[in-house]
Write a protein that holds these residues in place. Structure first.
Motif, PDB file in Angstrom:
ATOM      1  N   UNK A 349       0.857  -1.190   0.000  1.00 24.74           N
ATOM      2  CA  UNK A 349       0.000   0.000   0.000  1.00 24.74           C
ATOM      3  C   UNK A 349       0.892   1.239   0.000  1.00 24.74           C
ATOM      4  N   UNK A 350       0.350   2.406  -0.371  1.00 26.96           N
ATOM      5  CA  UNK A 350       1.147   3.640  -0.305  1.00 26.96           C
ATOM      6  C   UNK A 350       1.733   3.874   1.077  1.00 26.96           C
ATOM      7  N   UNK A 351       0.978   3.593   2.131  1.00 23.81           N
ATOM      8  CA  UNK A 351       1.491   3.774   3.490  1.00 23.81           C
ATOM      9  C   UNK A 351       2.700   2.865   3.738  1.00 23.81           C
ATOM     10  N   UNK A 352       2.614   1.607   3.277  1.00 25.70           N
ATOM     11  CA  UNK A 352       3.731   0.679   3.471  1.00 25.70           C
ATOM     12  C   UNK A 352       4.957   1.108   2.667  1.00 25.70           C
ATOM     13  N   UNK A 353       4.718   1.607   1.446  1.00 24.63           N
ATOM     14  CA  UNK A 353       5.829   2.114   0.643  1.00 24.63           C
ATOM     15  C   UNK A 353       6.508   3.287   1.335  1.00 24.63           C
ATOM     16  N   UNK A 354       5.701   4.182   1.892  1.00 27.09           N
ATOM     17  CA  UNK A 354       6.266   5.337   2.594  1.00 27.09           C
ATOM     18  C   UNK A 354       7.064   4.892   3.807  1.00 27.09           C
ATOM     19  N   UNK A 355       6.537   3.915   4.543  1.00 29.22           N
ATOM     20  CA  UNK A 355       7.246   3.422   5.725  1.00 29.22           C
ATOM     21  C   UNK A 355       8.596   2.823   5.346  1.00 29.22           C
ATOM     22  N   UNK A 356       8.628   2.048   4.253  1.00 27.52           N
ATOM     23  CA  UNK A 356       9.891   1.466   3.797  1.00 27.52           C
ATOM     24  C   UNK A 356      10.879   2.546   3.374  1.00 27.52           C
ATOM     25  N   UNK A 357      10.376   3.570   2.674  1.00 32.74           N
ATOM     26  CA  UNK A 357      11.259   4.635   2.191  1.00 32.74           C
ATOM     27  C   UNK A 357      11.872   5.411   3.365  1.00 32.74           C
ATOM     28  N   UNK A 358      11.035   5.772   4.337  1.00 32.67           N
ATOM     29  CA  UNK A 358      11.525   6.524   5.491  1.00 32.67           C
ATOM     30  C   UNK A 358      12.559   5.702   6.262  1.00 32.67           C
ATOM     31  N   UNK A 359      12.311   4.418   6.427  1.00 33.61           N
ATOM     32  CA  UNK A 359      13.256   3.551   7.126  1.00 33.61           C
ATOM     33  C   UNK A 359      14.574   3.439   6.370  1.00 33.61           C
ATOM     34  N   UNK A 360      14.473   3.369   5.028  1.00 32.01           N
ATOM     35  CA  UNK A 360      15.674   3.264   4.203  1.00 32.01           C
ATOM     36  C   UNK A 360      16.522   4.529   4.311  1.00 32.01           C
ATOM     37  N   UNK A 378      -0.548  12.410   0.313  1.00 30.42           N
ATOM     38  CA  UNK A 378      -0.867  11.509  -0.794  1.00 30.42           C
ATOM     39  C   UNK A 378      -2.326  11.670  -1.229  1.00 30.42           C
ATOM     40  N   UNK A 379      -3.230  11.793  -0.252  1.00 27.96           N
ATOM     41  CA  UNK A 379      -4.649  11.965  -0.573  1.00 27.96           C
ATOM     42  C   UNK A 379      -4.891  13.266  -1.305  1.00 27.96           C
ATOM     43  N   UNK A 383      -6.234  13.669  -5.091  1.00 25.36           N
ATOM     44  CA  UNK A 383      -7.440  14.442  -5.391  1.00 25.36           C
ATOM     45  C   UNK A 383      -7.144  15.533  -6.425  1.00 25.36           C
ATOM     46  N   UNK A 384      -5.982  16.164  -6.274  1.00 28.91           N
ATOM     47  CA  UNK A 384      -5.615  17.227  -7.214  1.00 28.91           C
ATOM     48  C   UNK A 384      -5.396  16.648  -8.611  1.00 28.91           C
ATOM     49  N   UNK A 385      -4.769  15.478  -8.670  1.00 31.94           N
ATOM     50  CA  UNK A 385      -4.553  14.843  -9.952  1.00 31.94           C
ATOM     51  C   UNK A 385      -5.872  14.448 -10.603  1.00 31.94           C
ATOM     52  N   UNK A 386      -6.842  13.970  -9.782  1.00 32.58           N
ATOM     53  CA  UNK A 386      -8.133  13.573 -10.300  1.00 32.58           C
ATOM     54  C   UNK A 386      -8.917  14.753 -10.835  1.00 32.58           C
TER      55      UNK A 386
END
Length: 389
Positions: A349-360, A378-379, A383-386
């Protein structure tokens, strides 16, 4: 008979960008005074410098000048025997050696292995650093190159030494000068690896039958073995050349060789330009703790453990510790993070990706506040992209 054993001067070396030439000049001046004005009144019959005179093959002009000044001063009082180490260029260090006075002997060539310098009735055998690739053919007793190892070439060199010693009067005392890593020695971070084929050491018993072996290469003063008739000693470097040497008590070795071959080693302490220390902690603690005031004059390596890297980290530390040499940022818990298994990115999920990136990036796990900020951003971006489509 008394020798002053020293090694690993590394003239021209810097310490994390700090020029050490003045410190080297000072400590070599102390070595000269040990010879010109011995503390106990016993004259030094010879000074032995067991390799790594320079720090690199092409030393700076200032380092060459310093060596010339030191050798000129030492040879006013005694015999000086110098060998090449793995940092030296044998050709440059040995230039003009055949023109030197009888008080200065610089041995850098392999064809001189096994030929002693006689200091009164003691045979001193100076061995230049034996690079296996260069020495395995020259030191071979026939047309077959020796094995490509430090053990093989040092064994061949010692065979030549023993041949010469056997031809001398019985009871002739002997000293070998060698630049090598002997099994049992303790290393530090500032020694350049001499490994060939993954092996860099030689056995202590390679030198059996010699009264004293004056070793160079390892920067800590030590005796790599404590038993046997042959005494092996590293004098160590005269200065601390890395933080791994911060606890070293630097010295030169006064070696007394009795008529029966008994060896007594006395360490003569050498003054260091500054104490060295390593500090670890969060930045605010390091800046505020009054107990750390004792280190404001030290050369320091500081590891900052804040969770995120503080702004202007180096400048803030330098404001309190003006002689800081190295600053590391290693967040608390970084060493506890194990290797992560491989995961398909599309399954996160986006949250999991963010968690991995911050940890890295930071080395520590993301907290809920950071992940909440990411999810909100992210939300909003989604929304802006949509709405733009």
């Amino acid at each position: 008979m008394r020798f002053l054993h020293t090694s690993d001067w590394h003239l021209g070396r810097t310490l994390h960008g700090v020029d050490l030439l003045d410190a080297q000049r000072t400590v070599l001046g102390e070595i000269c005074r040990l010879v010109s004005d011995p503390l106990d009144g016993i004259a030094v019959d010879a000074v032995i410098v067991a390799g790594d005179v320079y720090d690199r093959a092409v030393p700076p002009v200032e380092a060459v000048t310093l060596l010339a000044d030191v050798l000129a001063e030492l040879t006013r009082h005694t015999t000086v025997i110098v060998t090449a180490g793995n940092h030296d260029s044998a050709i440059r260090l040995g230039f003009g050696s055949r023109l030197f006075t009888e008080r200065l002997h610089i041995r850098t060539a392999l064809d001189g292995v096994g030929l002693p310098v006689m200091v009164s009735d003691v045979a001193v055998y100076p061995l230049p650093y034996l690079d296996p690739d260069a020495a395995r053919t020259v030191l071979s007793p026939d047309d077959t190159p020796l094995a490509r190892s430090h053990q093989a070439v040092m064994s061949a060199a010692m065979h030549r030494v023993r041949q010469d010693l056997a031809a001398r009067p019985a009871g002739t005392r002997s000293v070998v000068v060698a630049h090598a890593f002997v099994v049992g020695g303790a290393v530090s971070d500032s020694e350049r690896s001499i490994a060939v084929g993954g092996v860099d050491s030689i056995a202590a018993d390679t030198f059996d039958g010699i009264d004293y072996v004056a070793l160079g290469h390892l920067h800590g003063a030590q005796q790599p073995r404590s038993s046997g008739a042959t005494v092996l000693g590293y004098s160590g470097s005269p200065l601390r050349y890395s933080f791994s040497e911060r606890e070293h008590a630097k010295s030169a070795s006064l070696v007394d060789l009795a008529a029966d071959g008994t060896v007594t080693i006395t360490a003569s302490a050498l003054t260091q330009p500054r104490p060295m220390a390593e500090l670890v902690g969060e930045l605010e603690h390091l800046l505020a703790d009054p107990a750390l005031e004792a280190h404001t004059g030290d050369w320091l390596r500081i590891t900052v453990t804040d969770r995120s890297r503080p702004e202007q980290l180096f400048d803030r530390i330098k404001s309190r510790f003006p002689h800081i040499l190295q600053v590391l940022h290693i967040p608390t818990g970084l060493g506890e993070i194990g290797a992560q298994g491989r995961v398909e990115i599309g399954s996160l999920t986006p949250r999991e990706l963010a968690a991995d990136f911050i940890e890295h990036v930071t080395g520590v796990m993301a907290d809920d506040r950071e992940l909440a900020l990411f999810e909100r951003a992210f939300a909003e971006a989604t929304a802006e992209l949509g709405s733009a489509r």
